[in-house]
Design a protein around this motif. Structure first.
Motif, mmCIF file in Angstrom:
data_model
loop_
_atom_site.group_PDB
_atom_site.id
_atom_site.type_symbol
_atom_site.label_atom_id
_atom_site.label_comp_id
_atom_site.label_asym_id
_atom_site.label_seq_id
_atom_site.Cartn_x
_atom_site.Cartn_y
_atom_site.Cartn_z
ATOM 1 N N LEU B 55 11.330 55.213 29.951
ATOM 2 C CA LEU B 55 11.573 55.604 28.801
ATOM 3 C C LEU B 55 13.157 54.899 28.660
ATOM 4 O O LEU B 55 14.022 55.145 29.512
ATOM 5 C CB LEU B 55 11.737 57.144 29.085
ATOM 6 C CG LEU B 55 11.788 57.753 27.691
ATOM 7 C CD1 LEU B 55 11.007 59.129 27.759
ATOM 8 C CD2 LEU B 55 13.348 58.342 27.579
ATOM 9 N N GLN B 56 13.496 54.435 27.545
ATOM 10 C CA GLN B 56 15.111 53.923 27.327
ATOM 11 C C GLN B 56 15.356 54.306 25.905
ATOM 12 O O GLN B 56 14.725 54.245 25.028
ATOM 13 C CB GLN B 56 14.959 52.351 27.430
ATOM 14 C CG GLN B 56 15.123 51.772 28.815
ATOM 15 C CD GLN B 56 15.312 50.308 28.766
ATOM 16 O OE1 GLN B 56 14.515 49.775 27.941
ATOM 17 N NE2 GLN B 56 16.221 49.889 29.493
ATOM 18 N N TYR B 63 13.685 56.263 21.105
ATOM 19 C CA TYR B 63 13.553 55.823 22.251
ATOM 20 C C TYR B 63 12.304 54.503 22.318
ATOM 21 O O TYR B 63 11.428 54.902 21.589
ATOM 22 C CB TYR B 63 13.110 57.164 23.110
ATOM 23 C CG TYR B 63 14.267 58.237 23.480
ATOM 24 C CD1 TYR B 63 14.953 57.855 24.607
ATOM 25 C CD2 TYR B 63 14.445 59.118 22.490
ATOM 26 C CE1 TYR B 63 15.735 58.822 24.629
ATOM 27 C CE2 TYR B 63 15.622 59.761 22.649
ATOM 28 C CZ TYR B 63 16.166 59.845 23.897
ATOM 29 O OH TYR B 63 17.150 60.765 24.085
ATOM 30 N N VAL B 167 21.406 65.655 18.773
ATOM 31 C CA VAL B 167 20.047 65.524 19.355
ATOM 32 C C VAL B 167 19.640 64.706 20.417
ATOM 33 O O VAL B 167 19.292 65.117 21.435
ATOM 34 C CB VAL B 167 18.951 65.312 18.258
ATOM 35 C CG1 VAL B 167 17.455 65.616 18.773
ATOM 36 C CG2 VAL B 167 19.065 66.357 17.233
ATOM 37 N N PRO B 169 20.931 62.963 23.722
ATOM 38 C CA PRO B 169 21.945 63.051 24.691
ATOM 39 C C PRO B 169 22.152 61.865 25.305
ATOM 40 O O PRO B 169 23.016 61.565 26.004
ATOM 41 C CB PRO B 169 21.539 64.207 25.597
ATOM 42 C CG PRO B 169 19.899 64.244 25.469
ATOM 43 C CD PRO B 169 19.582 63.858 24.188
ATOM 44 N N ASP B 170 21.278 60.874 25.126
ATOM 45 C CA ASP B 170 21.521 59.457 25.775
ATOM 46 C C ASP B 170 22.219 58.897 24.723
ATOM 47 O O ASP B 170 22.839 57.472 25.150
ATOM 48 C CB ASP B 170 20.418 58.755 25.726
ATOM 49 C CG ASP B 170 19.419 59.368 27.109
ATOM 50 O OD1 ASP B 170 19.924 59.593 28.031
ATOM 51 O OD2 ASP B 170 18.200 59.726 26.855
ATOM 52 N N LYS B 175 27.565 61.334 23.431
ATOM 53 C CA LYS B 175 28.023 61.798 24.680
ATOM 54 C C LYS B 175 29.780 62.006 24.737
ATOM 55 O O LYS B 175 30.233 62.809 25.383
ATOM 56 C CB LYS B 175 27.822 60.648 25.844
ATOM 57 C CG LYS B 175 26.757 60.921 26.440
ATOM 58 C CD LYS B 175 26.527 59.919 27.480
ATOM 59 C CE LYS B 175 25.116 59.701 28.147
ATOM 60 N NZ LYS B 175 24.803 58.604 28.815
#
Lengths: 496, 177
Positions: B55-56, B63, B167, B169-170, B175
């Motif tokens: 998952l990226q 994603y 929504v 967080p990546d 961030k």
């Protein structure tokens, strides 16, 4: 002895491995794009030969010879592709006193031109597809060939190779346009716009014979390979032995290859390629005077390291094996892992290999140039890796290859991995009912039900986000690590 | 408890996660997810089947996920009633929609732009295309210059949008908060 490998990617690594087994020091060459490539790390020495563009690096004869001189190499292995079939390269290598691990330059010139190759094969008594041994000199075609043309036919570049420089003409109406296109393509790909016509063999199977000659008339044959699963005239899955071939048919094709090899006093490794038509008649198409991508299937069934034999021969001038040493066992199949998207018409894909897990276990061989963090660009060939499976028979080789492909995980870019599994899973492939048009009407079946797969994807995404948010909440809730606090106190004390 | 609406292609999954409960479109499952190396590899437990899921996060908030070699794209929003996908909002960035050459850039760093404004002009296959912004905000960084040959999906312009939907967080831009 020190061997320089004038290539990159998986084949460079393949050659380095055998050299290591033979205690021969190796030199890798690399372009700027391949500074960190696996082949540069596996070799004993690596030397920069030029910028990313192949014409200035891997195709640059003077840079390669200079690299050999600098590193005091004594022999050069050309691999496949790049300069491997270029007689000027072979000659330049030999003229500078180095050993060229390949055929004589004259042999390469002869087979490099598809028309002189056809003529040589016909003279050696092989069956060749009908058609003049003369190139087309211009328009109109009709006046040169009369009304004898039957369609569809192929317009091919005499300098062609690797599936490039071949165009299909379906009717007289489109012939002139196709010829122009083929000529343009041939000029840009090979610098030579000479073309000729050849009838299209419908539902043909591609079968080839691996030979090794000592240059003095001795020829060994290593059985045949079938490479009928192709996309755009380029091979995707190869196997040995060919499926559904009678002993008489096998002996016929091997004898033909042997005859051509001994007529030519062929030196080094080579492959004689044939098409088999629906009447099970074999026609010679060409000779590849070099190691081939699909050579591992022959190695798996024969137990012979072909690269080792090739190098051994170049050093000693003799072949240590005799024909009775070569007894192929079982079946082997190779699948090519490409940076291409089969769903998008095999468009090249690019990206960084962000995650990698390669397969293993009984009967599986992986010849790969991949590493985690590798940047896959569009500068060179799309071949990333090959998985080769051996089994006692074709069915068990298929099962093992399916296992190998399922275990293979490549993150970061799309590949043909799933598509290869789908081919192996299909009924026509499993029953050996294959020909070069296999992919034209191939309809891949889902390996996992879409509903299950999409549910997995959705749940994994939701849980990933959920877990991240939870751990962030923990951090933000003033969760103070007493050890870190202590260290901080010590530090401030020391500073004051 | 948290609710996530996940789009996978045309399919939509409403997923509710509680302490010991996971509901997918109202049906209970026992899925669990473990990150292996912080590098995108996860094991999804079903609960006795272990599925490798790679998952990226994407720059546009979606994603990329790979299961058994198959690549899928997922998009998530918080709550079941929110129908705006993150990538529709595409708050953080403007990416190239196709491979081609950047032939004009109509903004500079620091500019405030309105949703729908033309930001760049890209040429591909002898066609010129206006690339517009999907949101309003300040241009924080230009990642390209006129004459650049770019692939599909390359980040061209970073944008500090007027509003955010926290929504993903990546997402690097989120961030920062």
């Amino acid at each position: 002895m020190k061997l320089l490998i004038a290539n990159r990617g998986e084949i460079a690594i393949r050659v380095i491995r055998t050299c290591r087994d033979m205690n021969i020091p190796t030199v890798a060459v690399y372009s700027e794009a391949d500074r960190n490539a696996l082949h540069t790390r596996y070799a004993d020495e690596a030397i920069l030969i030029g910028p990313t563009r192949a014409s200035e690096s891997y195709l640059n004869i003077s840079a390669l010879l200079q690299a050999a001189k600098t590193t005091q190499s004594t022999a050069i292995h050309p691999g496949y592709g790049f300069l491997s079939e270029n007689p000027d390269f072979g000659k330049a290598v030999e003229d500078s006193g180095l050993v060229f691990i390949g055929p004589r330059p004259e042999t390469m010139s002869l087979f490099g031109n598809k028309l002189t190759a056809r003529k040589a094969a016909r003279e050696a008594g092989l069956l060749v597809l009908p058609g003049p041994d003369q190139p087309l000199s211009g328009h109109p075609v009709q006046s040169q060939l009369g009304s004898s043309l039957s369609f569809p036919l192929l317009v091919k570049a005499t300098a062609g190779g690797g599936g490039k420089g071949i165009r299909l003409a379906r009717s007289q109406d489109e012939l002139a346009d196709v010829i122009d296109l083929a000529r343009e393509e041939a000029i840009s790909a090979f610098g030579d716009g000479t073309i000729y016509l050849e009838p299209l063999v419908q539902k043909a199977r591609h079968i080839e014979v691996q030979i090794l000659g000592d240059g003095k008339g001795q020829i060994l044959t290593f059985g045949e390979r079938e490479c009928s699963i192709q996309r755009r005239h380029q091979k995707l899955i190869e196997e040995s032995p060919a499926s559904e071939l009678s002993p008489e048919e096998r002996s016929c094709i091997i004898t033909a290859a042997h005859r051509l090899g001994s007529t030519m006093n062929y030196r080094s490794l080579g492959t004689v390629e044939f098409l088999m038509d629906q009447n099970r008649q074999f026609y010679f198409i060409e000779v590849n005077p070099r190691i081939q991508v699909e050579h591992p299937v022959t190695e798996m069934v024969s137990g012979v390291d072909l690269v080792q034999e090739q190098i051994q021969l170049a050093i000693t001038g003799k072949i240590d094996l005799s024909q009775s040493d070569i007894n192929p066992q079982g079946a082997a199949i190779e699948a090519r892992i490409l940076a291409e998207d089969p769903e998008a018409g095999f468009m090249p894909t690019v990206g960084e290999i962000s995650y990698l897990k390669e397969p293993g276990g009984p009967g599986i061989r992986v010849d790969s140039a991949l590493y985690q963090g590798m940047e896959v660009g569009s500068d060179y060939d799309s071949l990333l890796s090959k998985v080769i499976a051996w089994g006692e028979d074709r069915q068990s080789a298929i099962k093992r290859l399916k296992r190998g492909l399922k275990e293979y995980q490549i993150g970061g870019l799309k590949t043909d991995l799933v598509f290869l599994s789908q081919i192996l899973e299909s009924h026509p492939y499993q029953t050996g009912n294959i020909d070069t048009t296999f992919l034209d009407d191939f309809e891949p079946k889902e390996l996992i039900p879409e509903e299950t797969l999409t549910r997995y994807a959705a749940v994994a995404t939701a849980l990933h986000i959920h877990n991240k948010r939870k751990s962030k909440e923990l951090q933000d809730s003033g969760d103070i690590n007493p050890w870190r606090q202590k260290a901080w106190q010590e530090q401030t004390k020391a500073g004051s | 408890m948290a609710d996530y609406r996940v789009y996978v292609g045309n399919r939509l999954f409403d997923i509710r996660i509680e302490e010991d409960l996971l509901l997918v479109n109202g049906d209970q499952f026992n899925f669990d997810l473990e990150s292996i190396n912080g590098n995108g590899l996860h094991i999804l437990r079903d609960p006795n089947r272990n599925i490798e899921a790679y998952l990226q996060p994407n720059q546009n908030g979606s994603y990329d996920i790979q299961i058994d070699g198959i690549h899928l794209s997922t998009e998530v929003v918080l709550g079941f009633n929110n129908s705006t996908k993150i990538s529709d909002k595409n708050k953080g960035s403007i990416t190239s929609p196709m491979p081609g050459v950047i032939i004009d850039i109509l903004v500079k760093e620091g500019d405030f732009i309105q949703e729908g404004d033309t930001i760049l002009i890209q040429e591909a296959m002898k066609m010129q295309m206006k690339i517009r912004s999907a949101s309003s905000g300040n241009i924080t960084k230009l990642h390209t210059v006129i004459g650049d040959q770019v692939n599909k999906g390359v980040l061209l312009v970073s944008l500090d949008p007027v509003e955010n939907l926290p929504v993903n967080p990546d997402n690097p831009q989120l961030k920062r908060k």
